[in-house]
Write a protein that holds these residues in place. Structure first.
Motif, mmCIF file in Angstrom:
data_model
loop_
_atom_site.group_PDB
_atom_site.id
_atom_site.type_symbol
_atom_site.label_atom_id
_atom_site.label_comp_id
_atom_site.label_asym_id
_atom_site.label_seq_id
_atom_site.Cartn_x
_atom_site.Cartn_y
_atom_site.Cartn_z
ATOM 1 N N LEU A 182 31.117 1.546 13.876
ATOM 2 C CA LEU A 182 30.390 1.776 15.120
ATOM 3 C C LEU A 182 28.872 1.760 14.936
ATOM 4 C CD1 LEU A 182 32.581 4.456 16.937
ATOM 5 C CD2 LEU A 182 32.716 1.972 17.006
ATOM 6 N N ASP A 183 28.414 1.743 13.683
ATOM 7 C CA ASP A 183 26.969 1.637 13.457
ATOM 8 C C ASP A 183 26.478 0.213 13.689
ATOM 9 O OD1 ASP A 183 26.875 4.325 12.769
ATOM 10 O OD2 ASP A 183 27.390 3.901 10.695
ATOM 11 N N ILE A 184 27.406 -0.731 13.771
ATOM 12 C CA ILE A 184 27.037 -2.122 14.074
ATOM 13 C C ILE A 184 27.157 -2.319 15.574
ATOM 14 C CG2 ILE A 184 27.675 -4.548 13.703
ATOM 15 C CD1 ILE A 184 28.819 -3.753 11.009
ATOM 16 N N PRO A 185 26.098 -2.831 16.234
ATOM 17 C CA PRO A 185 26.161 -3.002 17.682
ATOM 18 C C PRO A 185 27.373 -3.834 18.118
ATOM 19 C CG PRO A 185 23.948 -3.461 16.864
ATOM 20 C CD PRO A 185 24.813 -3.265 15.665
ATOM 21 N N THR A 186 27.901 -3.499 19.296
ATOM 22 C CA THR A 186 29.127 -4.144 19.779
ATOM 23 C C THR A 186 28.985 -5.662 19.842
ATOM 24 O OG1 THR A 186 29.321 -2.215 21.164
ATOM 25 C CG2 THR A 186 30.859 -4.013 21.619
ATOM 26 N N PHE A 187 27.805 -6.163 20.252
ATOM 27 C CA PHE A 187 27.697 -7.621 20.414
ATOM 28 C C PHE A 187 27.813 -8.348 19.084
ATOM 29 C CE2 PHE A 187 23.508 -9.062 18.918
ATOM 30 C CZ PHE A 187 22.836 -7.865 18.759
ATOM 31 N N PHE A 212 21.048 2.304 9.647
ATOM 32 C CA PHE A 212 22.233 3.015 9.142
ATOM 33 C C PHE A 212 22.788 2.358 7.882
ATOM 34 C CE2 PHE A 212 22.339 3.679 13.796
ATOM 35 C CZ PHE A 212 22.177 5.047 13.801
ATOM 36 N N ASN A 213 22.055 1.359 7.389
ATOM 37 C CA ASN A 213 22.585 0.540 6.306
ATOM 38 C C ASN A 213 23.130 1.332 5.127
ATOM 39 O OD1 ASN A 213 23.262 -1.966 5.521
ATOM 40 N ND2 ASN A 213 21.370 -2.364 4.414
ATOM 41 N N ASN A 214 22.382 2.338 4.703
ATOM 42 C CA ASN A 214 22.837 3.105 3.543
ATOM 43 C C ASN A 214 23.502 4.421 3.930
ATOM 44 O OD1 ASN A 214 21.963 1.178 1.764
ATOM 45 N ND2 ASN A 214 19.890 2.007 1.722
ATOM 46 N N ALA A 215 23.726 4.583 5.235
ATOM 47 C CA ALA A 215 24.353 5.826 5.686
ATOM 48 C C ALA A 215 25.876 5.665 5.653
ATOM 49 C CB ALA A 215 23.908 6.134 7.108
ATOM 50 N N GLU A 216 26.552 6.786 5.742
ATOM 51 C CA GLU A 216 28.000 6.754 5.774
ATOM 52 C C GLU A 216 28.483 6.006 7.015
ATOM 53 O OE1 GLU A 216 29.129 10.717 4.233
ATOM 54 O OE2 GLU A 216 30.820 10.367 5.564
ATOM 55 N N ARG A 217 29.554 5.231 6.885
ATOM 56 C CA ARG A 217 30.045 4.482 8.036
ATOM 57 C C ARG A 217 30.651 5.410 9.079
ATOM 58 N NH1 ARG A 217 30.765 -1.020 7.159
ATOM 59 N NH2 ARG A 217 30.025 -1.462 5.084
ATOM 60 N N GLN A 243 36.510 -5.831 9.974
ATOM 61 C CA GLN A 243 35.206 -5.234 10.246
ATOM 62 C C GLN A 243 34.431 -6.157 11.173
ATOM 63 O OE1 GLN A 243 33.796 -2.401 9.026
ATOM 64 N NE2 GLN A 243 35.661 -1.794 7.975
ATOM 65 N N ALA A 244 34.706 -7.443 11.077
ATOM 66 C CA ALA A 244 33.990 -8.441 11.853
ATOM 67 C C ALA A 244 34.906 -9.646 12.007
ATOM 68 C CB ALA A 244 32.711 -8.828 11.105
ATOM 69 N N PRO A 257 20.547 -7.983 8.268
ATOM 70 C CA PRO A 257 21.641 -8.902 8.002
ATOM 71 C C PRO A 257 23.035 -8.296 8.077
ATOM 72 C CG PRO A 257 20.367 -8.484 6.006
ATOM 73 C CD PRO A 257 19.609 -7.877 7.135
ATOM 74 N N THR A 258 23.173 -7.015 7.806
ATOM 75 C CA THR A 258 24.523 -6.432 7.894
ATOM 76 C C THR A 258 24.825 -5.979 9.308
ATOM 77 O OG1 THR A 258 23.718 -4.222 7.429
ATOM 78 C CG2 THR A 258 24.458 -5.535 5.537
#
Ligand SMILES: Nc1nc2c(ncn2[C@@H]2O[C@H](COP(=O)(O)OP(=O)(O)OP(=O)(O)O)[C@@H](O)[C@H]2O)c(=O)[nH]1
Ligand SMILES: [Mg+2]
Length: 366
Positions: free
Chosen positions: A352-357, A339-344, A242-243, A333-334
């Motif tokens: 993809l809800d986490i920015p690419t950088f 989108f923290n509590n939304a479906e991934r 994931q990271a 922090p995540t």
């Protein structure tokens, strides 16, 4: 090692308790563990048991309702306190998908945090055949658990059954796989060998890390070290990043015949495969009675999507993460922001809800 052990194993929910009992059977008498459930029938069997939500659920379980389980746990979570005396590290096994595993685990982790006890959570994710409701239940809890616990390992049941096709065999095998992985982790910390890892060491390592990946393999024969590295490279449990990896914890458990050249093979192989410029800790256990002729390797990969770190355990990668986190984009922090509590939204294993950088660990200067 019983009452004085600084580590406590908590089995939460019906299947979580089953796995914790499996760890206890494999580890032996000295395991310090407690089971909690909203279902009173879980008390039948070995181990100390705490019933959650007594009045609210009357010992009948949460029937798949996460909210009911969470409220029940909120009401009665302090019933766990007598078991937490002297605990410096809590390890939780739980199964997401049902009500209690989903709802009570979060409340338990919060209670532990309030008492200053760090937690490592091993949580299974439902089989695909269990249907979308259970999958959604599990997904809804994952990010909250990641926020609340120090380290979380999500283990999809579909990846734990191996070749088994028979339903009951597959269920048993999945539980056994988790139980044997946790047992190896336990031995690593509680029975240190020449290269020690203990509860305080792990406690420091997990300050501020988030999601992790976990796998354990056991091999024997003349090439057992290389075979173990090979099996870890192929392990599906270690594959879905994931990271980027921020720290690696590697445990080698064997009998008196453990060779230095084997440790070198494993150390080099694991670092080359999973991350060469990250914090790497290796511990060994020499236990002839348990591992005679066999060699087990436990690998924990800690990823960079956790919260603000509390200890300087992880060097350069940590400062990169700090920069990414303190950016003014408000993604939290995540990295998932609103989108923290939304479906991934997953694509090839990436969220993809986490920015690419952030996903690619690129620091932005502002
Ligand atoms: N491997 C394995 N997984 C199981 C078994 N039973 C349940 N699970 C998994 O665990 C998840 C949670 O189920 P339970 O533990 O029964 O649910 P619970 O947490 O007790 O919640 P409630 O019963 O609703 O209060 C399920 O969705 C399955 O994915 C089992 O026998 N073997
Ligand atoms: Mg249950």
């Amino acid at each position: 090692m019983t009452a004085t052990s600084p580590m406590l194993l908590l089995g939460i929910g019906t299947a979580g308790a089953r796995i914790a009992r499996g760890v206890s059977r494999a580890y032996g008498e000295n395991l310090r563990f407690v089971l909690t459930d909203t279902d009173a029938t879980t008390a039948e069997g070995d181990g100390e048991f705490t019933l959650l939500g007594g009045d609210r659920l009357a010992g009948r379980g949460a029937g798949g309702d996460i909210v009911a389980a969470r409220l029940a746990a909120e009401d009665s979570i302090s019933r766990l306190d007598p078991h937490l005396e002297g605990v410096r590290l809590a390890v939780i096994v739980t199964c997401l998908g049902g009500g209690t595993g989903g709802g009570a685990t979060l409340e338990t982790v919060k209670r532990l945090a309030a008492l200053g006890i760090p937690s490592i959570v091993f949580a299974t994710l439902p089989f695909a055949f269990e249907g979308e409701d259970r999958q959604r239940n599990a997904r809804g809890v994952m990010s909250m658990l990641e926020e609340a616990a120090n380290a979380t390992f999500f283990l999809p049941l579909d990846k734990l059954v191996g070749e088994s096709d028979n339903m009951s065999e597959a269920m048993r095998r999945a539980c056994d796989t988790v139980a044997s992985g946790v047992t190896l982790f336990w031995r690593l910390i509680e029975k240190p060998g020449y290269i020690k890892l203990d509860a305080d060491h792990v406690r420091r390592l997990i300050q501020g890390v988030g999601r992790g990946r976990f796998a354990a393999v056991t091999c024997q024969g003349p090439n057992r070290a290389a075979d173990a590295v090979d099996a870890l490279m192929r392990s599906e449990l270690l594959a879905t990043a994931q990271a980027p990896v921020r720290a690696i914890l590697c445990g080698v458990l064997a009998g008196e015949d453990l060779r230095l050249s084997e440790l070198t093979t494993i150390s080099n192989g694991v670092q080359e495969t999973f991350g060469e410029r990250v914090t790497f800790d290796l511990g060994t256990v020499n236990d002839e009675a348990t591992f005679s002729g066999r060699l087990s390797v436990v690998v924990m990969l800690f990823e960079m999507n956790g919260r603000e770190p509390g200890a300087p355990a992880v060097g350069g990668a940590l400062s990169r993460r700090k920069k990414a986190k303190s950016n003014p984009l408000g993604v939290g922090p995540t990295g998932r922001g609103r989108f923290n509590n939304a479906e991934r939204t997953e694509w090839h294993g990436e969220d993809l809800d986490i920015p690419t950088f952030i996903r690619h660990n690129i620091s932005l200067e502002f």
